[in-house]
Motif scaffolding. Sequence first.
Motif, PDB file in Angstrom:
ATOM      1  N   ARG A 120       0.699  -1.076   0.035  1.00  0.00           N
ATOM      2  CA  ARG A 120      -0.147   0.029   0.018  1.00  0.00           C
ATOM      3  C   ARG A 120       0.916   1.138  -0.121  1.00  0.00           C
ATOM      4  O   ARG A 120       0.537   2.190  -0.819  1.00  0.00           O
ATOM      5  N   ARG A 121       2.079   1.148   0.975  1.00  0.00           N
ATOM      6  CA  ARG A 121       2.691   2.513   0.723  1.00  0.00           C
ATOM      7  C   ARG A 121       3.532   2.547  -0.324  1.00  0.00           C
ATOM      8  O   ARG A 121       3.953   3.866  -0.855  1.00  0.00           O
ATOM      9  N   LEU A 122       3.891   1.450  -1.113  1.00  0.00           N
ATOM     10  CA  LEU A 122       4.606   1.577  -2.353  1.00  0.00           C
ATOM     11  C   LEU A 122       3.437   2.202  -3.275  1.00  0.00           C
ATOM     12  O   LEU A 122       4.234   3.035  -4.353  1.00  0.00           O
ATOM     13  N   ALA A 123       2.329   1.894  -3.453  1.00  0.00           N
ATOM     14  CA  ALA A 123       1.482   2.243  -4.342  1.00  0.00           C
ATOM     15  C   ALA A 123       1.193   3.827  -4.164  1.00  0.00           C
ATOM     16  O   ALA A 123       1.128   4.636  -5.150  1.00  0.00           O
ATOM     17  N   GLU A 124       1.163   4.339  -2.826  1.00  0.00           N
ATOM     18  CA  GLU A 124       1.228   5.762  -2.484  1.00  0.00           C
ATOM     19  C   GLU A 124       2.449   6.555  -3.129  1.00  0.00           C
ATOM     20  O   GLU A 124       2.260   7.458  -3.471  1.00  0.00           O
ATOM     21  N   GLU A 125       3.490   5.657  -3.295  1.00  0.00           N
ATOM     22  CA  GLU A 125       4.647   6.474  -3.838  1.00  0.00           C
ATOM     23  C   GLU A 125       5.008   5.929  -5.322  1.00  0.00           C
ATOM     24  O   GLU A 125       5.870   6.329  -6.063  1.00  0.00           O
ATOM     25  N   GLY A 126       3.923   5.389  -5.776  1.00  0.00           N
ATOM     26  CA  GLY A 126       3.718   5.306  -7.493  1.00  0.00           C
ATOM     27  C   GLY A 126       4.387   3.989  -7.982  1.00  0.00           C
ATOM     28  O   GLY A 126       4.678   4.146  -9.109  1.00  0.00           O
ATOM     29  N   THR A 127       4.626   3.159  -7.129  1.00  0.00           N
ATOM     30  CA  THR A 127       5.270   2.086  -7.701  1.00  0.00           C
ATOM     31  C   THR A 127       4.703   0.766  -7.108  1.00  0.00           C
ATOM     32  O   THR A 127       3.856   0.640  -6.169  1.00  0.00           O
ATOM     33  N   THR A 128       5.345  -0.429  -7.342  1.00  0.00           N
ATOM     34  CA  THR A 128       5.138  -1.702  -6.638  1.00  0.00           C
ATOM     35  C   THR A 128       6.301  -2.476  -6.296  1.00  0.00           C
ATOM     36  O   THR A 128       7.342  -2.137  -6.925  1.00  0.00           O
ATOM     37  N   PHE A 129       6.136  -3.475  -5.407  1.00  0.00           N
ATOM     38  CA  PHE A 129       7.287  -4.076  -5.001  1.00  0.00           C
ATOM     39  C   PHE A 129       7.749  -4.923  -6.314  1.00  0.00           C
ATOM     40  O   PHE A 129       9.125  -5.129  -6.780  1.00  0.00           O
ATOM     41  N   GLU A 130       7.018  -5.608  -7.503  1.00  0.00           N
ATOM     42  CA  GLU A 130       7.384  -6.340  -8.389  1.00  0.00           C
ATOM     43  C   GLU A 130       8.364  -5.377  -9.295  1.00  0.00           C
ATOM     44  O   GLU A 130       8.943  -5.951  -9.738  1.00  0.00           O
ATOM     45  N   ARG A 131       7.650  -4.276  -9.337  1.00  0.00           N
ATOM     46  CA  ARG A 131       8.453  -3.341 -10.417  1.00  0.00           C
ATOM     47  C   ARG A 131       9.782  -2.828  -9.984  1.00  0.00           C
ATOM     48  O   ARG A 131      10.815  -2.863 -10.477  1.00  0.00           O
ATOM     49  N   ILE A 132       9.934  -2.655  -8.609  1.00  0.00           N
ATOM     50  CA  ILE A 132      11.242  -2.572  -7.957  1.00  0.00           C
ATOM     51  C   ILE A 132      12.107  -3.538  -7.976  1.00  0.00           C
ATOM     52  O   ILE A 132      13.416  -3.633  -8.522  1.00  0.00           O
ATOM     53  N   LEU A 133      11.582  -4.824  -7.818  1.00  0.00           N
ATOM     54  CA  LEU A 133      12.515  -6.047  -7.950  1.00  0.00           C
ATOM     55  C   LEU A 133      12.874  -6.346  -9.472  1.00  0.00           C
ATOM     56  O   LEU A 133      14.068  -6.616  -9.669  1.00  0.00           O
ATOM     57  N   ASP A 134      11.887  -5.810 -10.331  1.00  0.00           N
ATOM     58  CA  ASP A 134      12.270  -6.200 -11.835  1.00  0.00           C
ATOM     59  C   ASP A 134      13.324  -5.100 -12.164  1.00  0.00           C
ATOM     60  O   ASP A 134      14.331  -5.398 -12.579  1.00  0.00           O
ATOM     61  N   ASP A 135      13.208  -3.814 -11.777  1.00  0.00           N
ATOM     62  CA  ASP A 135      14.195  -2.861 -12.063  1.00  0.00           C
ATOM     63  C   ASP A 135      15.472  -3.172 -11.510  1.00  0.00           C
ATOM     64  O   ASP A 135      16.678  -3.181 -12.314  1.00  0.00           O
ATOM     65  N   ILE A 136      15.791  -3.672 -10.202  1.00  0.00           N
ATOM     66  CA  ILE A 136      17.020  -4.014  -9.573  1.00  0.00           C
ATOM     67  C   ILE A 136      17.531  -5.078 -10.113  1.00  0.00           C
ATOM     68  O   ILE A 136      18.825  -5.363 -10.351  1.00  0.00           O
ATOM     69  N   ARG A 137      16.775  -6.409 -10.485  1.00  0.00           N
ATOM     70  CA  ARG A 137      17.252  -7.363 -11.505  1.00  0.00           C
ATOM     71  C   ARG A 137      17.804  -7.073 -12.805  1.00  0.00           C
ATOM     72  O   ARG A 137      19.099  -7.513 -13.192  1.00  0.00           O
ATOM     73  N   ARG A 138      17.287  -6.029 -13.567  1.00  0.00           N
ATOM     74  CA  ARG A 138      17.856  -5.481 -14.840  1.00  0.00           C
ATOM     75  C   ARG A 138      19.068  -4.847 -14.278  1.00  0.00           C
ATOM     76  O   ARG A 138      19.894  -5.264 -15.254  1.00  0.00           O
ATOM     77  N   GLU A 139      19.278  -4.025 -13.299  1.00  0.00           N
ATOM     78  CA  GLU A 139      20.480  -3.216 -13.209  1.00  0.00           C
ATOM     79  C   GLU A 139      21.742  -4.346 -12.807  1.00  0.00           C
ATOM     80  O   GLU A 139      22.735  -4.172 -13.166  1.00  0.00           O
ATOM     81  N   ILE A 140      21.318  -5.494 -12.127  1.00  0.00           N
ATOM     82  CA  ILE A 140      22.371  -6.297 -11.608  1.00  0.00           C
ATOM     83  C   ILE A 140      22.537  -7.176 -12.817  1.00  0.00           C
ATOM     84  O   ILE A 140      23.822  -7.675 -12.835  1.00  0.00           O
ATOM     85  N   ALA A 141      21.746  -7.196 -13.561  1.00  0.00           N
ATOM     86  CA  ALA A 141      21.987  -8.246 -14.774  1.00  0.00           C
ATOM     87  C   ALA A 141      23.122  -7.670 -15.688  1.00  0.00           C
ATOM     88  O   ALA A 141      23.873  -8.256 -16.322  1.00  0.00           O
ATOM     89  N   TRP A 142      22.944  -6.150 -15.803  1.00  0.00           N
ATOM     90  CA  TRP A 142      23.938  -5.646 -16.432  1.00  0.00           C
ATOM     91  C   TRP A 142      25.164  -5.604 -16.045  1.00  0.00           C
ATOM     92  O   TRP A 142      26.192  -5.774 -16.669  1.00  0.00           O
ATOM     93  N   GLU A 143      25.239  -5.371 -14.668  1.00  0.00           N
ATOM     94  CA  GLU A 143      26.559  -5.196 -13.717  1.00  0.00           C
ATOM     95  C   GLU A 143      27.454  -6.673 -13.824  1.00  0.00           C
ATOM     96  O   GLU A 143      28.385  -6.503 -14.189  1.00  0.00           O
ATOM     97  N   LEU A 144      26.401  -7.640 -13.715  1.00  0.00           N
ATOM     98  CA  LEU A 144      27.253  -8.803 -13.753  1.00  0.00           C
ATOM     99  C   LEU A 144      27.681  -9.407 -14.897  1.00  0.00           C
ATOM    100  O   LEU A 144      28.507 -10.374 -15.171  1.00  0.00           O
ATOM    101  N   SER A 145      26.937  -9.117 -15.963  1.00  0.00           N
ATOM    102  CA  SER A 145      27.226  -9.225 -17.332  1.00  0.00           C
ATOM    103  C   SER A 145      28.564  -8.869 -18.070  1.00  0.00           C
ATOM    104  O   SER A 145      29.220  -9.385 -18.864  1.00  0.00           O
ATOM    105  N   ALA A 146      29.059  -7.996 -17.292  1.00  0.00           N
ATOM    106  CA  ALA A 146      30.479  -7.227 -17.442  1.00  0.00           C
ATOM    107  C   ALA A 146      31.441  -8.008 -16.890  1.00  0.00           C
ATOM    108  O   ALA A 146      32.678  -7.987 -17.180  1.00  0.00           O
TER     109      ALA A 146
END
Length: 352
Positions: free
Chosen positions: A263-289
Amino acid sequence: MSDLVRGTVLLGVPRLISSLGGDPLVHLTEHGIDPASAGNYDRFVRYSSAAAVIGDAALVLDCPDFGLRLARLQNTQILGPGAVIVRNAETVSAALSSICRYVHTVAPADTIEVSRLGDLAVVSFDTDLRRAADRKQMVERALGTTLAAFKIMLGDDFVPIRITFQHRQIGPEDSYRRMFGCPVKFDSELNALHLPAAALSHPIRGRDAAALALAEGYFSGVTPDVALVDHVRRLIRRMLVVGHASLRMVAEALSLHPRVVQRRLAEEGTTFERILDDIRREIAWELSASDLPISRIAAALGYSEQSSYARACRRWHGESPRQLRQRAQLHASERGMHSRSDYVQGAEPSNN
């Protein structure tokens, strides 16, 4: 239930193992723990693995009172911000109430309860560890730490009425006598410290109300100057280091119900799933190097199947994991970045 705890659970363990003639690196790595995490508040380890290090060290090094010795080394430092509550709550009862409420944020497998039986108060401890050897050592360590906390609240001369353990005696009688200074009974109903009920109303002298508020604010997981989304991002990143990050685990670390987090994340305009997906994308780039195998990268992102990572990679970047690796390594080479460090932060270029 989350199996993640801060590395401080192993505070003093390498030192104790070394003093007994053992090799801390061997004991830690055998259970998949990075030696740099032992005693490190900013690192997370699996609680079951940390307990296995302690349980196995007691057996291999022929030190049945390992848990008691560790309790002396760790003292109340193991409590982290909980030690601030112990020192600054209004009364002993108030301190225990807070510790019981927040213990799962320090050790998710542990529970502490306080009960009264007439003129007697009983502070009991239990842990959801499966291996008996690990469980016994962790229980004895915990009651040693509990006694240290009571000595802070009630004075160094405090002595319990008795200590009880559910298991049979595993260490030398002298070790229990030196640690607790009172009768110790085994094969009992509870793992517990017994004391006069009147002690619960004892005021804690020299308390600092501001320090208490800060400690409880930490356990609540939200501070006024940091948005919840930033707390969630930080926790997800740390939890993914050991391959696990879920809404339930993050909510437990924040001392909030999962629905409240959503609920609090929704108030900040996002969701847990979206944050998790964003961080996975960032880490995928970092580890791919790096030179990590693609299967290891998938596991580090919390994917049980490499095919799941491949689908996510195409969704994020429009390319396969192998193509992403080639692009990331080329980018790193051009910038002279060959670091193999965990999750190196690097700018991700556009794939357009």
